[in-house]
Design a protein around this motif. Structure first.
Motif, PDB file in Angstrom:
ATOM      1  N   UNK A   1       0.835  -1.208   0.000  1.00  0.00           N
ATOM      2  CA  UNK A   1       0.000   0.000   0.000  1.00  0.00           C
ATOM      3  C   UNK A   1       0.867   1.254   0.000  1.00  0.00           C
ATOM      4  N   UNK A   2       1.854   1.267   0.865  1.00  0.00           N
ATOM      5  CA  UNK A   2       2.731   2.441   0.969  1.00  0.00           C
ATOM      6  C   UNK A   2       3.486   2.667  -0.346  1.00  0.00           C
ATOM      7  N   UNK A   3       3.881   1.574  -0.950  1.00  0.00           N
ATOM      8  CA  UNK A   3       4.620   1.666  -2.201  1.00  0.00           C
ATOM      9  C   UNK A   3       3.759   2.314  -3.294  1.00  0.00           C
ATOM     10  N   UNK A   4       2.505   1.911  -3.333  1.00  0.00           N
ATOM     11  CA  UNK A   4       1.587   2.501  -4.309  1.00  0.00           C
ATOM     12  C   UNK A   4       1.430   3.998  -4.038  1.00  0.00           C
ATOM     13  N   UNK A   5       1.322   4.350  -2.770  1.00  0.00           N
ATOM     14  CA  UNK A   5       1.191   5.770  -2.432  1.00  0.00           C
ATOM     15  C   UNK A   5       2.408   6.550  -2.934  1.00  0.00           C
ATOM     16  N   UNK A   6       3.587   5.908  -2.859  1.00  0.00           N
ATOM     17  CA  UNK A   6       4.798   6.539  -3.366  1.00  0.00           C
ATOM     18  C   UNK A   6       4.720   6.743  -4.872  1.00  0.00           C
ATOM     19  N   UNK A   7       4.252   5.738  -5.562  1.00  0.00           N
ATOM     20  CA  UNK A   7       4.115   5.833  -7.019  1.00  0.00           C
ATOM     21  C   UNK A   7       3.133   6.956  -7.370  1.00  0.00           C
ATOM     22  N   UNK A   8       2.066   7.029  -6.613  1.00  0.00           N
ATOM     23  CA  UNK A   8       1.048   8.048  -6.907  1.00  0.00           C
ATOM     24  C   UNK A   8       1.583   9.456  -6.655  1.00  0.00           C
ATOM     25  N   UNK A   9       2.451   9.591  -5.637  1.00  0.00           N
ATOM     26  CA  UNK A   9       3.063  10.905  -5.412  1.00  0.00           C
ATOM     27  C   UNK A   9       3.900  11.280  -6.629  1.00  0.00           C
ATOM     28  N   UNK A  10       4.596  10.302  -7.124  1.00  0.00           N
ATOM     29  CA  UNK A  10       5.406  10.506  -8.317  1.00  0.00           C
ATOM     30  C   UNK A  10       4.513  10.827  -9.520  1.00  0.00           C
ATOM     31  N   UNK A  11       3.443  10.084  -9.655  1.00  0.00           N
ATOM     32  CA  UNK A  11       2.505  10.293 -10.763  1.00  0.00           C
ATOM     33  C   UNK A  11       1.931  11.704 -10.738  1.00  0.00           C
ATOM     34  N   UNK A  12       1.688  12.186  -9.530  1.00  0.00           N
ATOM     35  CA  UNK A  12       1.120  13.518  -9.388  1.00  0.00           C
ATOM     36  C   UNK A  12       2.034  14.595  -9.951  1.00  0.00           C
ATOM     37  N   UNK A  13       3.338  14.283  -9.998  1.00  0.00           N
ATOM     38  CA  UNK A  13       4.275  15.271 -10.535  1.00  0.00           C
ATOM     39  C   UNK A  13       4.469  15.118 -12.043  1.00  0.00           C
ATOM     40  N   UNK A  14       4.533  13.864 -12.480  1.00  0.00           N
ATOM     41  CA  UNK A  14       4.801  13.632 -13.904  1.00  0.00           C
ATOM     42  C   UNK A  14       3.545  13.795 -14.750  1.00  0.00           C
ATOM     43  N   UNK A  15       2.448  13.198 -14.272  1.00  0.00           N
ATOM     44  CA  UNK A  15       1.181  13.290 -15.015  1.00  0.00           C
ATOM     45  C   UNK A  15       0.083  13.796 -14.097  1.00  0.00           C
ATOM     46  N   UNK A  16       0.167  15.073 -13.714  1.00  0.00           N
ATOM     47  CA  UNK A  16      -0.778  15.569 -12.713  1.00  0.00           C
ATOM     48  C   UNK A  16      -2.239  15.408 -13.128  1.00  0.00           C
ATOM     49  N   UNK A  17      -2.483  15.195 -14.403  1.00  0.00           N
ATOM     50  CA  UNK A  17      -3.874  15.116 -14.846  1.00  0.00           C
ATOM     51  C   UNK A  17      -4.483  13.721 -14.663  1.00  0.00           C
ATOM     52  N   UNK A  18      -3.676  12.764 -14.159  1.00  0.00           N
ATOM     53  CA  UNK A  18      -4.187  11.380 -14.120  1.00  0.00           C
ATOM     54  C   UNK A  18      -5.472  11.246 -13.306  1.00  0.00           C
ATOM     55  N   UNK A  19      -5.558  12.115 -12.289  1.00  0.00           N
ATOM     56  CA  UNK A  19      -6.707  12.008 -11.395  1.00  0.00           C
ATOM     57  C   UNK A  19      -8.017  12.389 -12.076  1.00  0.00           C
ATOM     58  N   UNK A  20      -7.901  13.096 -13.195  1.00  0.00           N
ATOM     59  CA  UNK A  20      -9.139  13.515 -13.861  1.00  0.00           C
ATOM     60  C   UNK A  20      -9.548  12.560 -14.981  1.00  0.00           C
ATOM     61  N   UNK A  21      -8.888  11.422 -15.051  1.00  0.00           N
ATOM     62  CA  UNK A  21      -9.221  10.481 -16.124  1.00  0.00           C
ATOM     63  C   UNK A  21     -10.683  10.039 -16.024  1.00  0.00           C
ATOM     64  N   UNK A  22     -11.354  10.116 -17.161  1.00  0.00           N
ATOM     65  CA  UNK A  22     -12.715   9.589 -17.239  1.00  0.00           C
ATOM     66  C   UNK A  22     -12.605   8.072 -17.426  1.00  0.00           C
ATOM     67  N   UNK A  23     -13.180   7.317 -16.494  1.00  0.00           N
ATOM     68  CA  UNK A  23     -13.018   5.867 -16.529  1.00  0.00           C
ATOM     69  C   UNK A  23     -13.475   5.250 -17.847  1.00  0.00           C
ATOM     70  N   UNK A  24     -14.519   5.823 -18.425  1.00  0.00           N
ATOM     71  CA  UNK A  24     -15.000   5.241 -19.681  1.00  0.00           C
ATOM     72  C   UNK A  24     -13.983   5.453 -20.807  1.00  0.00           C
ATOM     73  N   UNK A  25     -13.112   6.435 -20.598  1.00  0.00           N
ATOM     74  CA  UNK A  25     -12.092   6.742 -21.620  1.00  0.00           C
ATOM     75  C   UNK A  25     -10.788   6.000 -21.357  1.00  0.00           C
ATOM     76  N   UNK A  26     -10.703   5.360 -20.194  1.00  0.00           N
ATOM     77  CA  UNK A  26      -9.448   4.700 -19.820  1.00  0.00           C
ATOM     78  C   UNK A  26      -9.078   3.623 -20.825  1.00  0.00           C
ATOM     79  N   UNK A  27      -7.855   3.723 -21.316  1.00  0.00           N
ATOM     80  CA  UNK A  27      -7.388   2.748 -22.298  1.00  0.00           C
ATOM     81  C   UNK A  27      -6.939   1.469 -21.591  1.00  0.00           C
TER      82      UNK A  27
END
Length: 552
Positions: A432-458
């Motif tokens: 769980x903690x490891x995923x949280x670390x990845x997400x912190x990283x994701x927030x910097x590289x692809x800050x828009x990931x959180x707004x992904x529309x699930x129906x559009x998810x590839x």
RNA sequence: GCGCCCGUAGCUCAAUCGGAUAGAGCAACAGCCUUCUAAGCUGUAGGUUAGUGGUUCGAUUCCACUCGGGCGUACCA
């Protein structure tokens, strides 16, 4: 059953019918080995017995009626003695990924018991001292089981049977008074079976602080009893609330005396001829044919009831309250007594079918290979608060719940305390903690990931074996919750979470999540991480442990 | 003695109504860190599922017996 299972079961059911056979229920198992497909049915083998035909022949007939070209089942084949193995398309699991993300913290909740009520009574320690490690197992099991029941739709009442009368409380009163008197008179005699714990001295000191010597030589045992009860019960409640356990009802045994239920129950036994008097005591006739060896005392010759009588009255009270399910949790040292209580309940004409008694085996504590001895006499008691301070609340709950209740539990304190990779609780929390670390990283590289529309998810882009294996494991969660709840075995959740963590760690090592060069792939993998995080969190919630964001 | 529970890898334990080649962690051995947390990953080794018989297409699972362990067998709870 999960949606996937339901759909496959439906398909088999229809195929069996079309083949001219009849089957009442379809069992679908997830095979241990992947080469046997995603789901496996033994329907043909079951039918073989009934129709006296070779199982493989029946399987062939069934299989010929099953479509494999609609993008759901990709292959159905016969294997071994007559298993029908189904291979599902990857899209089934990719769709489930979106379900996990959209249902979030509710993923895994089901309505199999919605509209039903359950009462779980557990802990129920007498207020004669703080909770100790002997209480720990049922405390943690009960907490997890209550949660499991809620996850399957039950409205759960958490109850504590509070016994503030009887011998043990008198003993506490005498112990408190002795400690109080020893403040003035060092050699004041301490009762033979008194409570020797230091908390009794603290109670005495508290009394002294407020009343000074006013209670000296007082014969008012009731006073000392109440002081002791109040202090110890506060300790118990503090431990419980610290672990997030909040009982809805503290059922006071003395209320059964106040509303004469004890008396009425005793009268009922008498009038039905189920009890008799001998040697000044009232005895309950036990049925030898039901395995009871001798009659049991309901009321002692002193006029005081044994625990049995109020316990029977208490269970009748719970039955009358109309729950669909009533659960008691006891240690194996109570393994016989609950049978007597249920016998009494039945003898008075009440149906005990709804009462489920969970018996757990004893716990042995070890420091490495050395066993930890406990004895109340010498105050060599390992209190639960001390255990929590030593190893942490998460590790404690994890260890208590990790094994089946019917197995004797070896609790290795040094292992639980170990803040290293040896400790199984960290393995799962670390995922769980490891995923949280990845997400912190994701927030910097692809800050828009959180707004992904699930129906559009590839999800087309998801293809590695580790990814698919992980998705399949994740989609098992709802079934795991249902099966754990059905048998009241929360350790299954831990076993499952362990496999989630294992497959996540493997995925992590083989699939770079954040790749600045490949946004599309990164976004889909981030969502796999989000789903794993959600499943872990939901599982942690059931067990009642925390989901750490960092572990350093 | 009788009743309940248990006996699975060196240790602690899993194993989905009776299902396919019995799985994890720890311990042991051999590898992997200029790359999102190495509290991690990969590989090797480790088993007559206490024993004997039975039930059947199939038994760790069900039945019987034997051996071994825990807990009960209170006018304690």
């Amino acid at each position: 059953m999960s949606k996937l299972k339901e759909q496959v079961a439906e398909i088999i059911y229809n195929a069996v019918k079309e083949s001219g056979y009849q089957i009442s229920e379809i069992y679908l198992d997830k095979p241990k080995d992947e080469k046997f497909g995603d789901l496996s049915s033994n329907a043909a083998m079951t039918l073989a017995r009934e129709f006296k035909l070779p199982p493989r022949k029946i399987a062939e007939e069934i299989i010929s009626k099953i479509k494999t070209d609609d993008g759901f089942i990709t292959k159905a084949e016969i294997a071994g003695a007559g298993f029908i193995n189904f291979f599902l398309s990857d899209n089934c699991y990719k769709d489930e990924l979106k379900n996990i993300l959209s249902e979030g913290k509710n993923y895994g909740r089901s309505s199999v018991h919605s509209g039903q009520s359950a009462n779980l009574e557990w802990v129920s320690a007498n207020p004669t001292g703080p909770l100790h490690t002997g209480h720990g197992r049922q405390l943690c099991l009960g907490k997890a089981i209550a949660n499991l029941l809620e996850w399957t739709g039950y409205k759960v009442t958490r109850e504590y049977y509070y016994n503030d009368a009887g011998n043990q409380m008198n003993n506490l009163a005498l112990s408190v008074r002795a400690r109080y008197m020893q403040i003035f008179q060092k050699d004041f005699p301490f009762p033979e079976d008194g409570y020797v714990g230091d908390y009794v001295k603290i109670i005495a000191e508290n009394i002294f602080a407020v009343y000074s010597d006013k209670m000296k030589d007082s014969a008012d045992l009731d006073f000392f009893r109440k002081e002791g009860e109040k202090y110890t019960f506060d300790l118990i409640k503090k431990t419980l609330t610290g672990l997030g356990i909040n009982h809805d009802i503290f059922f006071n045994e003395s209320s059964l005396y106040e509303n004469s239920e004890i008396e009425k129950t005793l009268e009922a036994f008498k009038s039905k001829g189920l009890s008799y008097e001998k040697d000044g005591a009232v005895w309950l006739k036990m049925d030898e044919e039901k395995g009871f060896q001798k009659d049991k005392v309901l009321v002692k010759s002193s006029g005081e009831p044994t625990y049995r009588l109020p316990d029977i009255a208490y269970h009748i009270d719970k039955i009358k309250r109309g729950y669909d399910l009533i659960i008691d949790i006891f240690g194996s040292d109570h393994g016989d007594t609950y049978k007597e209580v249920l016998y009494g309940v039945n003898a008075l004409g009440y149906d005990s079918d709804k009462i489920k008694v969970i018996i757990h085996q004893m716990v042995t504590f070890k420091m490495g290979t050395e066993s930890v001895k406990m004895s109340k006499r010498s105050d060599n008691v390992y209190y639960l608060e001390d255990l929590i301070n030593d190893i942490g609340a998460d590790a404690m709950q994890f260890f208590y719940v990790m094994r089946g209740a019917n197995s004797h539990l070896d609790f290795d304190i040094s292992l639980a305390k170990d803040k290293s990779e040896k400790n199984p609780v960290y393995y799962i929390q670390y995922a769980h903690a490891r995923i949280c670390g990845i997400l912190r990283n994701a927030g910097e590289v692809f800050p828009s990931y959180a707004e992904t529309d699930l129906t559009e998810l590839n999800t087309e882009i998801i293809s590695s074996p580790e990814e698919m294996k992980l998705l399949k494991i994740l989609s098992d969660f709802p079934d795991e919750v249902i099966s754990s709840a059905k048998t009241f075995e929360p350790h299954k959740i831990i076993t499952y979470l362990n496999s989630v963590a294992e497959n996540f760690h493997r995925f992590y090592h083989n699939n770079r999540v954040i790749d600045a060069e490949n946004k599309e792939l990164s976004i889909s993998r981030i969502h796999i991480c989000l789903a794993v995080k959600q499943i872990l969190k939901n599982g942690f919630d059931i067990i009642g442990i925390s989901a750490p964001e960092r572990m350093y």
